[in-house]
Design an enzyme around this catalytic site. Sequence first.
Site, PDB file in Angstrom:
ATOM      1  N   ASP A 101       0.918  -1.114  -0.204  1.00  0.00           N
ATOM      2  CA  ASP A 101      -0.404  -0.393   0.119  1.00  0.00           C
ATOM      3  C   ASP A 101       1.139   1.211  -0.029  1.00  0.00           C
ATOM      4  O   ASP A 101       0.412   2.604   0.439  1.00  0.00           O
ATOM      5  CB  ASP A 101      -0.914  -0.178   1.318  1.00  0.00           C
ATOM      6  CG  ASP A 101      -0.391  -0.153   2.312  1.00  0.00           C
ATOM      7  OD1 ASP A 101       1.082  -0.375   3.008  1.00  0.00           O
ATOM      8  OD2 ASP A 101      -0.802  -0.929   3.501  1.00  0.00           O
ATOM      9  N   ARG A 112       1.328   6.891   0.265  1.00  0.00           N
ATOM     10  CA  ARG A 112       0.550   5.732   1.124  1.00  0.00           C
ATOM     11  C   ARG A 112      -0.886   5.503   0.288  1.00  0.00           C
ATOM     12  O   ARG A 112      -1.681   6.529   0.346  1.00  0.00           O
ATOM     13  CB  ARG A 112       0.386   6.420   2.486  1.00  0.00           C
ATOM     14  CG  ARG A 112      -0.508   5.083   2.974  1.00  0.00           C
ATOM     15  CD  ARG A 112       0.561   3.361   3.408  1.00  0.00           C
ATOM     16  NE  ARG A 112      -0.216   2.996   4.591  1.00  0.00           N
ATOM     17  CZ  ARG A 112      -1.503   2.454   4.448  1.00  0.00           C
ATOM     18  NH1 ARG A 112      -2.554   2.333   3.587  1.00  0.00           N
ATOM     19  NH2 ARG A 112      -2.311   1.805   5.755  1.00  0.00           N
ATOM     20  N   ASP A 117      -5.611  -1.314   3.673  1.00  0.00           N
ATOM     21  CA  ASP A 117      -4.407  -1.637   4.421  1.00  0.00           C
ATOM     22  C   ASP A 117      -3.737  -3.264   3.864  1.00  0.00           C
ATOM     23  O   ASP A 117      -4.831  -4.094   4.045  1.00  0.00           O
ATOM     24  CB  ASP A 117      -4.363  -1.530   6.477  1.00  0.00           C
ATOM     25  CG  ASP A 117      -3.734  -1.842   6.823  1.00  0.00           C
ATOM     26  OD1 ASP A 117      -2.330  -1.856   6.885  1.00  0.00           O
ATOM     27  OD2 ASP A 117      -3.669  -2.643   7.974  1.00  0.00           O
ATOM     28  N   THR A 118      -2.800  -3.341   3.652  1.00  0.00           N
ATOM     29  CA  THR A 118      -2.067  -4.473   3.400  1.00  0.00           C
ATOM     30  C   THR A 118      -1.182  -4.871   4.543  1.00  0.00           C
ATOM     31  O   THR A 118      -1.173  -4.152   5.401  1.00  0.00           O
ATOM     32  CB  THR A 118      -1.359  -4.439   2.303  1.00  0.00           C
ATOM     33  OG1 THR A 118      -0.438  -3.505   2.587  1.00  0.00           O
ATOM     34  CG2 THR A 118      -2.597  -3.744   0.591  1.00  0.00           C
ATOM     35  N   GLU A 120       1.860  -7.237   6.326  1.00  0.00           N
ATOM     36  CA  GLU A 120       2.921  -6.451   6.480  1.00  0.00           C
ATOM     37  C   GLU A 120       4.558  -6.960   5.923  1.00  0.00           C
ATOM     38  O   GLU A 120       3.968  -8.503   6.116  1.00  0.00           O
ATOM     39  CB  GLU A 120       3.717  -6.012   7.959  1.00  0.00           C
ATOM     40  CG  GLU A 120       2.999  -4.446   8.264  1.00  0.00           C
ATOM     41  CD  GLU A 120       2.822  -3.407   7.811  1.00  0.00           C
ATOM     42  OE1 GLU A 120       4.230  -3.127   7.440  1.00  0.00           O
ATOM     43  OE2 GLU A 120       2.586  -2.995   8.148  1.00  0.00           O
ATOM     44  N   ARG A 160       4.293  11.365   4.111  1.00  0.00           N
ATOM     45  CA  ARG A 160       4.145  11.087   3.153  1.00  0.00           C
ATOM     46  C   ARG A 160       2.448  10.878   2.350  1.00  0.00           C
ATOM     47  O   ARG A 160       1.767  12.540   3.475  1.00  0.00           O
ATOM     48  CB  ARG A 160       3.825   9.408   3.437  1.00  0.00           C
ATOM     49  CG  ARG A 160       4.352   9.037   3.559  1.00  0.00           C
ATOM     50  CD  ARG A 160       4.535   7.056   4.055  1.00  0.00           C
ATOM     51  NE  ARG A 160       3.782   7.496   5.089  1.00  0.00           N
ATOM     52  CZ  ARG A 160       3.242   5.492   5.721  1.00  0.00           C
ATOM     53  NH1 ARG A 160       3.925   4.730   5.709  1.00  0.00           N
ATOM     54  NH2 ARG A 160       2.473   5.960   7.214  1.00  0.00           N
TER      55      ARG A 160
END
Length: 297
Positions: A101, A112, A117-118, A120, A160
């Site tokens: 992501d 971002r 949310d992917t 880790e 970001r």
Amino acid sequence: MDRRLRVLPRAQSATRTLPGIVALAALAAALASGCASPADEAGRGRAGARAGDHARSAVTAEKARVQARRAGRTHEARAAGNGTIPRGARADVVAYVVDGDTVALARLGRARLIGIDTPEVYGQVECYGRQASAFTKRLLAPGTRVYVQLGTEPRDRYGRALVYLWRRDGLFVNRELALRGYAQQLTIPPNVEYADLFRRAVAAARAAGRGLWGRACAGGSAAPTVRRPSFARRSRGYRAAGGTLGGRASVGDKDCSDFRTQAAAQAYFDAHGGSPTNNVDRLDGADHDGRVCETLP
């Protein structure tokens, strides 16, 4: 002489009556102004009615503008889901993919993806994290031309860019990751422009058992248990605990992908009180040896 004496009383009499005449005239004028004719009253009533009509029209027009803006946002979200790049999106080029992501863009820098949310892939690798990262790399090879829309809040605390991302062919990358089962929904106000779209995409992936919703990450296998979602859980825990997470020090949502080298990540970890028993931002791996982001150079 006698004639002058006869004229003088008449002049004095006229002089004495003049103030009375003036007073009567003033009284008549005041009465006239206070007692308007029916026509005058009707005129004033029409003027008041016109003012009220104007006020009501202004309120109605403002309500119509608000509804139009809402309809426009809804239409734009639907169009985005159907592969239409929204007006105002900026052109950019993919430099490289950091993880599932997070990408680096030629103009905006590190960005971002909003709303998802992917798992880790740095530090403690989570179930389906490598697959999500590989999928994003397939979608966004270096040099891929893309269109970017910044969120209402355009950058996070680390600088970001917070973005929605489309390829030139209209593919909405944020949604695609959720729809294919590589990401879950992560909604952080005020960036909620496509929250409903992502919610439906995640629901479809879950119903179909795709990706991280499939058997590989359901537990009971040799694969690590997926944390759903790690970033979201850390963010909620951090806010709810007023800066701590389950008794462990935390300073936000730093990931190993936010550092260029292991030494930089270690310095950050140590500076914020990290230790084998105090896993700051969960940067330490599963071995809990106090050495963080060991996959970084």
